[in-house]
Write a protein that holds these residues in place. Structure first.
Motif, short mmCIF file in Angstrom:
data_model
loop_
_atom_site.label_atom_id
_atom_site.label_comp_id
_atom_site.label_asym_id
_atom_site.label_seq_id
_atom_site.Cartn_x
_atom_site.Cartn_y
_atom_site.Cartn_z
N PHE A 182 18.23 26.77 61.77
CA PHE A 182 19.42 25.97 62.06
C PHE A 182 19.28 25.25 63.41
O PHE A 182 19.67 24.10 63.54
N ARG A 183 18.75 25.95 64.41
CA ARG A 183 18.54 25.39 65.74
C ARG A 183 17.30 26.02 66.36
O ARG A 183 16.74 26.98 65.83
N PHE A 184 16.91 25.51 67.52
CA PHE A 184 15.79 26.08 68.26
C PHE A 184 16.15 27.48 68.76
O PHE A 184 17.32 27.81 68.92
N PHE A 185 15.13 28.28 69.02
CA PHE A 185 15.35 29.60 69.60
C PHE A 185 15.48 29.48 71.12
O PHE A 185 14.89 28.58 71.75
N ARG A 186 16.20 30.40 71.71
CA ARG A 186 16.38 30.40 73.16
C ARG A 186 15.08 30.80 73.87
O ARG A 186 14.27 31.55 73.32
N PRO A 187 14.88 30.31 75.10
CA PRO A 187 13.68 30.71 75.85
C PRO A 187 13.56 32.22 76.01
O PRO A 187 12.47 32.78 75.93
N GLU A 188 14.70 32.91 76.23
CA GLU A 188 14.68 34.36 76.39
C GLU A 188 14.13 35.05 75.14
O GLU A 188 13.45 36.08 75.22
N THR A 189 14.44 34.46 73.97
CA THR A 189 13.96 35.04 72.71
C THR A 189 12.45 34.92 72.61
O THR A 189 11.75 35.89 72.26
N LEU A 190 11.91 33.73 72.93
CA LEU A 190 10.46 33.56 72.86
C LEU A 190 9.76 34.44 73.87
O LEU A 190 8.69 34.99 73.59
N ASP B 243 23.13 30.30 56.21
CA ASP B 243 22.22 29.22 56.59
C ASP B 243 22.02 29.17 58.11
O ASP B 243 20.99 28.70 58.58
N TYR B 244 22.99 29.65 58.84
CA TYR B 244 22.95 29.56 60.30
C TYR B 244 21.93 30.50 60.91
O TYR B 244 21.11 30.11 61.74
N PHE B 245 21.95 31.76 60.51
CA PHE B 245 21.11 32.76 61.17
C PHE B 245 19.69 32.74 60.62
O PHE B 245 19.46 32.56 59.42
N ASP B 246 18.71 32.91 61.53
CA ASP B 246 17.31 33.02 61.13
C ASP B 246 17.03 34.49 60.85
O ASP B 246 16.60 35.25 61.74
N ALA B 247 17.32 34.91 59.63
CA ALA B 247 17.21 36.32 59.29
C ALA B 247 16.79 36.47 57.84
O ALA B 247 17.06 35.60 57.00
N PHE B 248 16.11 37.59 57.55
CA PHE B 248 15.87 37.95 56.16
C PHE B 248 17.21 38.30 55.51
O PHE B 248 18.04 38.98 56.12
N LEU B 249 17.42 37.85 54.28
CA LEU B 249 18.67 38.11 53.57
C LEU B 249 18.42 39.13 52.47
O LEU B 249 17.53 38.95 51.64
N LEU C 91 26.38 33.44 69.85
CA LEU C 91 25.71 33.95 68.65
C LEU C 91 24.55 33.03 68.30
O LEU C 91 24.61 32.25 67.34
N PRO C 92 23.47 33.06 69.07
CA PRO C 92 22.33 32.18 68.74
C PRO C 92 21.77 32.52 67.36
O PRO C 92 22.03 33.60 66.82
N VAL C 93 21.00 31.61 66.81
CA VAL C 93 20.56 31.78 65.43
C VAL C 93 19.67 33.00 65.25
O VAL C 93 19.54 33.53 64.15
N GLU C 94 19.06 33.47 66.34
CA GLU C 94 18.16 34.62 66.24
C GLU C 94 18.88 35.94 66.53
O GLU C 94 18.23 36.97 66.76
N THR C 95 20.22 35.96 66.51
CA THR C 95 20.98 37.17 66.82
C THR C 95 20.60 38.33 65.92
O THR C 95 20.52 39.48 66.37
N PHE C 96 20.38 38.06 64.65
CA PHE C 96 20.09 39.13 63.68
C PHE C 96 18.71 38.90 63.06
O PHE C 96 18.35 37.77 62.73
#
Length: 925
Positions: free
Chosen positions: A124-132, A330-336, A304-309
């Protein structure tokens, strides 16, 4: 501005929104922020559109394309990879950059080059620098751990179906499949299975945070309780002692929680900025009455960034993830991971047909997890043929909503069909006849040995229909208010009534419309009466699922004291032809069943135009038009400028047609000189097209006169209370399915007896008659009872007796009596052809005892004395309940209370042992 420049502007904004500082190469300052995105960074193969730096180290590439190049992003992956492997100016580390993005102004795709088999996915969006930075600090990626680090699953406390589900899910995750569907029957332990998987993903997969998504607050509460009760197989502590489990509330997601339980409604509100009506969490998401006002799409949330879960487990996924709610997923980058007992085509499609576990209702019955069901059909004359009220008949006219009555004459002949019952016309005789017949069938045919009414759930058409049924039930059964209660969303004490229905003696019968139709367990339920038809296949299966839960003898006897054992089946009584009616895969348009028509009209006039409101209003208008007389129809057309109510409803439906909305957006873009394909339409463009179409369809409802005329026409649709046409039962019989089940049970019992005749003492005893005479013990009978009770037979003495009564009714006696364990002896004798009639074991013992004592009296010098005869009857009764008698049995209560073995020896002396042997042989063999 060129299309490329427009896309770069949006990409800049999205990078900034996710915490990146965007700089030009000539003004770069890598120390200005943790994450810096540098435009046009030089490499030995040309300038890269963006190079991402975290902590001054280059970690990724963003390859930018114009908006209309969305379909080419997959082709662009090779270009991104080339830059990732290129030598960057001034960079001393020559390792390939791991994080690869391709982006237009609308679509972003991402590949983690460190994964075992790197595969791009849309985000949905880029990941945060902290996440990378956090990902780089880990020695392996999540997908690598899923493939390589998951140990074998301990299976000691898992059913086979649960083991299969967890194993299948982990294999799917190891293969990096983004969506997985777990199809497990109601009662098979879906939540326990999911928690087992969640525990392993946290402990061995290194998952950071997992979302357990539900569609009602009550389901969230149940899930939380199961997490608190769960003890993993490799640790003596509870799950909640090992990991922080949060039920998400108004304060939002706790950053320290590893498991977050939330309704999809709350997640949508957090991501869209909508104000959440708290009551929206109490009703299934697909039927939410007042949750949202359509018009807001989800947007990026820094909280709630997209990589939260890392994973989202979706409970009841067949009903809660479509239309508006799909945006959350669709928002979260997560396995469903979807959980459902009743998937439909939509569910299979959403989860990419990746079914990792399939455990059907039939499988669960065979394994003893759930119970089977039988169908009993009741057909009445009015239900099948309808009736007619002649003009000038004096009948009650009742307002649907207020239930206020007036006594008056009908204006014209009013013919009605069975489909119109309890909507335009209420035939009280029809309700009464169905309930009387249900009472008779349950008491005399289905549960003849019960002293109380089995827990019964009745499905009604509407709240008004439910009220009529409640009153009729109380009258037919001659009981008070506590005996039968209504459990619907309109009932203020619905939760308390439901809890009592589940756990207490009263109420015995509950009447509902939708509230107990799905997702609510009432294990003691043994009878479901359908007084409404259901056209949705999935919804019907969910309604039937209310009765399938198995329950042990103690649990059943807690609320139904006269039940003789565990719950072994439930009965579906079909009074409307629901078993035979054509089922579809879709649900009704009626998404807001509890909202009055006047409130829907007012909401649309005040600009509340979400899909659920408009669909429900459209459904009501189309349905209303069918029931209007010419005068009412003419008044509405005058107020609407000549448009009938039916067409007003159809216009609302057409306005929401997604294909038409997309075409309108394309036409608008074309007029503006912009070339678009359907795949590259912007959300704002689609929303604008929808708003235009909806506004046109809703415009007539701005007129107060039209709203007033529609509501006036609805008020005029009073229900006629037909006391004139008395109904009668045409047929009441078990459905063919019941006969098939009975024949199958009888045959299975015979086949089992033949196959195991040399293994079980009770079977061996009878198969070797008359050549072998040895005592048949109660332990041998219990051994046989235990053997046939296990899967796949799942047979009990009660069920077998009922099956023989259905298949060979003329040869079966004692149908209405409560069965005892020794009746299995009678079943065996009948199955083996040793008896011409199936007679209760005690009756056979009584008859044989009468013959035996007559012979002995005739042969003896003196007949047995009255006291001796009384003792012989006591011994006979013990044989009837225990198959035999021996000296030790005189310690049992009834014999011991009369003096025990000492007293018997005093009466019979050395003759006692011979008498016992003779009785054991002649009364049982």
């Amino acid at each position: 501005m060129t299309p490329e420049a427009q896309a770069r502007q949006v990409i800049d904004e999205r990078l900034q929104a996710t915490g990146w500082l965007v700089q030009d190469y000539r003004q770069l300052n890598l120390g200005a922020a943790l994450g810096v995105a540098v435009r046009e960074y030089p490499t030995d193969t040309g300038p890269a559109d963006y190079v991402l730096f975290v902590g001054r180290e280059a970690v990724g590439i963003v390859e930018a394309k114009r908006d209309d190049a969305g379909e080419q992003l997959v082709v662009t992956e090779s270009q991104t990879e080339r830059y990732a492997h290129s030598r960057l100016k001034w960079r001393t580390n020559n390792q390939p950059l791991p994080f690869l993005f391709e982006a237009t102004g609308q679509i972003t795709r991402f590949t983690d080059g460190r994964d075992p088999a790197p595969r791009s996915r849309e985000v949905f969006r880029f990941f945060r620098p902290e996440t990378l930075a956090a990902w780089l600090a880990q020695p392996t990626t999540l997908r690598q751990r899923l493939r390589e680090a998951m140990p074998p699953l301990p299976t000691d406390n898992l059913r086979d179906c649960q083991t299969s589900a967890v194993t299948g899910l982990e294999q799917s995750l190891a293969a990096n499949r983004p969506r997985a569907l777990v199809h497990m029957a109601t009662g098979a332990g879906k939540t326990f299975t999911a928690i087992t998987a969640v525990y392993r993903l946290l402990k061995f997969g290194g998952a950071k945070r997992i979302l357990f998504l539900v569609d009602t607050r009550n389901l969230g509460k149940q899930a939380h309780q199961e997490f608190m009760a769960y003890t993993p197989p490799d640790d003596g502590r509870k799950f909640t002692e090992l990991y922080n489990v949060q039920r998400v509330g108004p304060a939002g997601v706790d950053r320290h929680a590893q498991v977050c339980i939330s309704t999809i409604q709350r997640m949508y509100a957090a991501l869209s900025g909508e104000v959440l009506d708290e009551s929206a969490e109490d009703i299934p998401a697909a039927e939410v009455a007042k949750a949202v006002k359509q018009g807001r799409l989800v947007s990026y949330s820094p909280e709630l960034p997209v990589e939260t879960f890392d994973f989202i487990v979706i409970d009841e996924c067949h009903r809660s993830i479509y239309n508006l709610w799909k945006q959350v997923l669709d928002y979260f980058d997560a396995f469903l991971i979807g959980l459902t007992a009743t998937p439909d085509k939509r569910t299979y499609g959403f989860f990419n047909e990746n079914v990792v576990a399939e455990y059907s209702y039939e499988d669960s019955v065979a394994d003893g997890v759930n119970v089977g069901y039988d169908v009993w059909e009741i057909v009445t004359e009015v239900t099948q043929q309808g009736a007619e009220l002649k003009a000038k008949e004096w009948v009650d006219h009742r307002d649907r909503q207020t239930r206020k009555k007036r006594w008056g004459q009908t204006e014209e002949d009013t013919a009605y069909t069975g489909k119109e019952l309890d909507r335009s016309v209420v035939n009280v005789s029809q309700i009464r006849q169905v309930l009387r017949e249900m009472k008779r069938v349950v008491e005399h045919e289905l549960f003849p040995a019960r002293r109380e009414v089995p827990k019964t759930l009745i499905f009604a058409k509407t709240d008004s229909h439910a009220d009529d049924i409640v009153q009729a039930v109380r009258e037919v059964y001659g009981q008070g208010n506590a005996f039968c209660r209504k459990v619907t969303y309109s009932e203020k004490q619905a939760d308390a009534v439901l809890a009592a229905f589940r756990n207490d003696y009263h109420p015995r019968i509950a009447v509902t419309v939708d509230m107990i139709a799905t997702g609510t367990d009432v294990k003691p339920l043994e009878v479901l009466l359908f007084m409404r038809d259901v056209r949705s296949k999935g919804y019907y299966e969910q309604m039937k699922g209310r009765g399938v839960r198995s329950l042990d003898a103690d649990g059943l006897q807690k609320v139904s004291a006269s039940a003789s054992g565990a719950k072994e089946r439930f009965i579906l009584i079909d009074a409307v032809g629901v078993e035979k009616s054509l089922k579809t895969e879709s649900r009704s348009l009626e998404q807001k069943p509890g909202v009055p028509l006047k409130d829907l009209l007012q909401a649309v006039a005040l600009n509340q135009r979400d899909d659920d409101t408009l669909l429900t209003l459209a459904n009501r208008l189309v349905r209303l038009d069918k029931q209007l007389d010419d005068k009412a129809r003419a008044r509405i057309e005058r107020a609407s400028g000549g448009v009938p109510a039916r067409e007003l409803g159809k216009a609302l439906l057409k306005a929401l047609d997604p294909d038409a909305i997309a075409q309108a957006a394309l036409d608008t873009a074309r007029l503006s000189g912009i070339t678009r394909s359907e795949d590259t339409l912007l959300p704002d463009e689609l929303q604008a097209a929808r708003a235009t179409r909806v506004a046109a369809a809703c415009a007539p409802f701005d007129a107060p006169e039209l709203r007033e005329q529609i509501e006036h026409a609805r008020r005029e649709r009073e229900q006629l209370i037909d006391h004139v046409n008395l109904d009668r039962i045409l047929t009441s019989s078990p459905a063919a399915q019941m006969d098939e089940h009975a024949r199958a049970d009888v045959q299975a019992f015979k086949d089992f007896a033949q196959a195991h005749k040399d293994e079980l003492a009770a079977l061996s005893f009878f198969y070797q008659q008359p050549y072998q005479r040895r005592a048949l013990t109660i332990d041998a009978v219990q051994e046989l009872a235990d053997a046939i009770a296990r899967p796949p037979l799942m047979l009990t003495t009660d069920r077998l007796w009922a099956a023989y009564a259905r298949v060979q009714a003329g040869q079966v006696k004692g149908v209405g009596l409560q069965r005892q364990l020794t009746d299995l002896v009678a079943l065996l004798r009948f199955a083996l052809g040793l008896e011409a009639e199936l007679t209760p074991f005690a009756d056979t013992v009584n008859q044989r005892f009468a013959d035996w004592i007559w012979r002995h009296n005739s042969r003896r010098a003196t007949a047995f004395t009255p006291e001796q005869t009384d003792w012989l009857r006591l011994m006979k009764d013990h044989i009837a309940s225990s198959c035999s008698i021996a000296r030790d049995d005189f310690d049992y209560a009834e014999l011991a209370a009369r003096g025990g073995l000492q007293k018997a020896w005093g009466l019979f002396g050395e003759e006692l042992d011979g008498l016992m042997a003779g009785m054991n042989e002649e009364l049982v063999a």
